[in-house]
Design a protein around this motif. Sequence first.
Motif, PDB file in Angstrom:
ATOM      1  N   CYS A 120     -25.470  58.205 -74.542  1.00 23.76           N
ATOM      2  CA  CYS A 120     -24.182  57.927 -73.924  1.00 23.76           C
ATOM      3  C   CYS A 120     -23.108  58.809 -74.546  1.00 23.76           C
ATOM      4  CB  CYS A 120     -23.833  56.448 -74.116  1.00 23.76           C
ATOM      5  SG  CYS A 120     -22.226  56.037 -73.430  1.00 23.76           S
ATOM      6  N   MET A 153     -24.473  53.694 -68.839  1.00 21.35           N
ATOM      7  CA  MET A 153     -25.716  54.080 -69.515  1.00 21.35           C
ATOM      8  C   MET A 153     -26.896  53.333 -68.908  1.00 21.35           C
ATOM      9  SD  MET A 153     -26.616  56.124 -71.990  1.00 21.35           S
ATOM     10  CE  MET A 153     -27.990  56.601 -71.002  1.00 21.35           C
ATOM     11  N   HIS A 179     -20.228  56.240 -76.092  1.00 21.93           N
ATOM     12  CA  HIS A 179     -20.552  55.402 -77.254  1.00 21.93           C
ATOM     13  C   HIS A 179     -21.518  56.061 -78.241  1.00 21.93           C
ATOM     14  CE1 HIS A 179     -19.497  52.642 -73.876  1.00 21.93           C
ATOM     15  NE2 HIS A 179     -18.646  52.226 -74.798  1.00 21.93           N
ATOM     16  N   CYS A 213     -25.770  50.432 -74.011  1.00 20.46           N
ATOM     17  CA  CYS A 213     -24.458  50.148 -74.600  1.00 20.46           C
ATOM     18  C   CYS A 213     -23.414  49.828 -73.544  1.00 20.46           C
ATOM     19  CB  CYS A 213     -24.010  51.324 -75.457  1.00 20.46           C
ATOM     20  SG  CYS A 213     -24.014  52.906 -74.585  1.00 20.46           S
ATOM     21  N   CYS A 214     -23.593  50.314 -72.314  1.00 23.87           N
ATOM     22  CA  CYS A 214     -22.607  50.068 -71.274  1.00 23.87           C
ATOM     23  C   CYS A 214     -23.256  50.179 -69.890  1.00 23.87           C
ATOM     24  CB  CYS A 214     -21.428  51.041 -71.387  1.00 23.87           C
ATOM     25  SG  CYS A 214     -21.907  52.768 -71.253  1.00 23.87           S
TER      26      CYS A 214
HETATM   27 ZN   LIG Z   1     -22.135  53.633 -73.448  1.00 25.84          ZN
END
Ligand SMILES: [Zn+2]
Length: 89
Positions: free
Chosen positions: A49, A78, A52, A74-75
Amino acid sequence: MDFSFEQRYELNGRRVSRDEWLRSFRDQPDEVQAGAFEEIKTEVEALRCAIHDQSPKVTIKTADGETRMTIESCCEEMEERAEKMAAGE
Ligand SMILES: [Zn+2]
């Protein structure tokens, strides 16, 4: 930066979908199935990512002759990339 990934699945030289590819492992022993998933895991965990600075985590579990793969990201962005990668899109 433009990220472009492509995962190809082939059976006997013929391009197939990931589902079809995974289905071909269904009658194989657990360790063979797990090996096929390991290949996807390596590809997905190579993603990173840009926001992040983290890579997705892939967990593979085989139980009762069926192998399942879980992706933690993480998000959302991603997660989307990781899922596309795993799906071979
Ligand atoms: Zn991320």
